[in-house]
Design an enzyme around this catalytic site. Structure first.
Site, mmCIF file in Angstrom:
data_model
loop_
_atom_site.group_PDB
_atom_site.id
_atom_site.type_symbol
_atom_site.label_atom_id
_atom_site.label_comp_id
_atom_site.label_asym_id
_atom_site.label_seq_id
_atom_site.Cartn_x
_atom_site.Cartn_y
_atom_site.Cartn_z
ATOM 1 C CE LYS A 50 -4.151 -2.029 0.877
ATOM 2 N NZ LYS A 50 -5.421 -1.838 0.208
ATOM 3 C CB SER A 75 -9.548 0.067 10.471
ATOM 4 O OG SER A 75 -10.062 -1.052 9.777
#
Lengths: 311, 311
Positions: A50, A75
């Site tokens: 990511k 989250s």
């Protein structure tokens, strides 16, 4: 399409990311009956691929946009990725997190210097909170997976893998929100030699599998999977890329995910999270079509609670 | 001394070993206050640096010796290393193991094609059983650590590390039987630029620390450490190298080993065994003298029972 963009993206984000190692294991090759090359994005900064997409998305903003900061709701790994990428690039970040998110995840995001906005654990509350930050702070919303700058960033993992192993017949990637697998498809199309992409997805959250069948974006009714990074659904930017470019999706059971994950820990000696074992689990489930092939496996991340392992 | 031998050794064993990756972590560097380069021998074949020494020792035998096979006594990584190296080189191997060795370790050795000879779990019984194999089979005994061919083989890990990171000020290595640290010293002397070697050793088995003080090889009265690879004592071949070339040994507690190991799992995302966390634990215990230095850390192995972790 996107070839030059991928090259530019890679050049742009290189100073901020690791070119992660590719690991092999003769024993795993024997078990799988093929030659496997594990692209270890668990070794990426903040522990997941990511970081690539988050960095690229922020770098593509105008100076004025950067000045007002970025916001996302997550989250998971993208929360940490956007927080760290923003910090590295001197940009303010706001992360909307559900108020029941584990303290350790909140702490990691805070340690990277982000402002956390807590909300009720519903998609509606998350989107509302994000909107508020966009309006009050002028921050730009960055989606974790349904954003072409993010998708191109994630694709650089496959570009690196193919630079090291140009003759891959297949690359297996886990399918969650679709950013990684869409980026994998774009990079394999332009830098591979007839390299096909296979998605791995848990039966428990097989929205992408069903989306391919129905031709429209499906969602999950329940999300009971260990692979907590794969619960989200596809979006309008990545779905067309996936629909056009993916060979197929292989679904796996929770037991198969645990089995694959344990083998990666034991044989590759790497710490990886359940989501990142789904691609390998897919190959182990259906070995026959891939016999003796050269296969890349994207190991997506390594952020896992060591005191709560599934084996 | 030994420069050319190290070069020859490396050339000789290269086809049979991995040039293992070197990993870094900005967060760990921040915690340590120095620039750390982890040489990941947990990714070595069979999961430990021992593969290097075992391969070199067998390759140095005459054709006639190879024909009669090799024997060692070990219940640890060297048993697997000698078994696998022998298999790769088409040589018969006999491994003397205590009859209380875990089944999983016996199975690994058997899977590599070795013959296991079980004996009572005493040093006396192990040596007697080894002697018998030497006499009846004509097999050559290969010591896990006190053998110059083994020492040179282990040194190739440091040679590789210095090829990748030439400007290391220090290399930290765990001290067990002394083969690894002696090889590390030889390689650092010849391929480093004023690179000093620090040993890490558990307080519970601090025979090497005491040997340096007394000037003769000391043994351990008790062996209550998690670092099961470091229980053995130095030998007459490696002790002189260590005595002359080591900067110092830093001893660590069991809690410090667990803390260091957990940080390596969490931050480097690698599976490593307690013994291999001892070198890093030594640095974490005494950070001040190493502030801002470039430091190599030898991560010796990754063979660990995932269902019985110390954290």
């Amino acid at each position: 399409m996107y070839k030059q963009e991928l090259i530019n993206t890679h050049t742009r984000i290189k100073p901020y990311i690791h070119n992660t190692p590719v690991l092999t294991s003769r024993l795993i090759n024997k078990v799988a009956g093929a030659n496997l090359y594990f692209k270890c994005e668990n070794f990426q900064r903040m522990g997941a691929f990511k970081m690539r997409g988050a960095t690229n998305a922020i770098m593509q903003l105008s100076e004025s946009e950067k000045h007002h900061g970025v916001v996302t709701h997550s989250s998971g790994n993208f929360a940490q990725a956007l927080a760290l990428a923003a910090k590295e690039l001197g940009v303010k970040s706001y992360i909307v997190m559900p108020n029941n998110a584990p303290e350790v995840k909140k702490k990691a995001v805070k340690d990277y210097g982000a402002s956390i906005i807590e909300c009720e654990p519903t998609l509606e509350a998350r989107e509302k909170a994000s909107k508020e930050i966009q309006e009050t702070k002028g921050a730009t919303f960055i989606h974790p997976s349904n954003d072409i700058a993010v998708i191109l960033g994630q694709g650089t993992a496959t570009k690196e893998l193919l630079e090291q192993q140009p003759n891959l017949d297949y690359i297996f990637a886990p399918v969650g929100g679709g950013g990684l697998v869409a980026g994998t498809i774009l990079a394999a199309t332009h830098f591979g030699k007839d390299c096909k992409i296979i998605g791995g997805e848990p039966f428990e959250v097989d929205d992408a599998y069903r989306s391919l069948q129905s031709g429209k974006i499906e969602s999950n009714n329940s999300t009971h999977t260990l692979a907590d990074g794969l619960k989200t659904q596809l979006g309008e930017h990545n779905f067309p890329i996936i629909r056009e470019g993916i060979e197929r999706i292989i679904r796996v059971t929770e037991a198969e995910i645990i089995h694959a994950m344990k083998m990666m820990w034991e044989r590759l000696k790497i710490v990886c999270e359940p989501s990142s074992a789904v691609a390998f689990a897919a190959l182990l489930r259906e070995k026959d079509p891939f016999k003796s092939k050269n296969i890349g496996i994207i190991v997506s991340g390594g952020n896992v609670d060591l005191t709560n392992l599934p084996f």
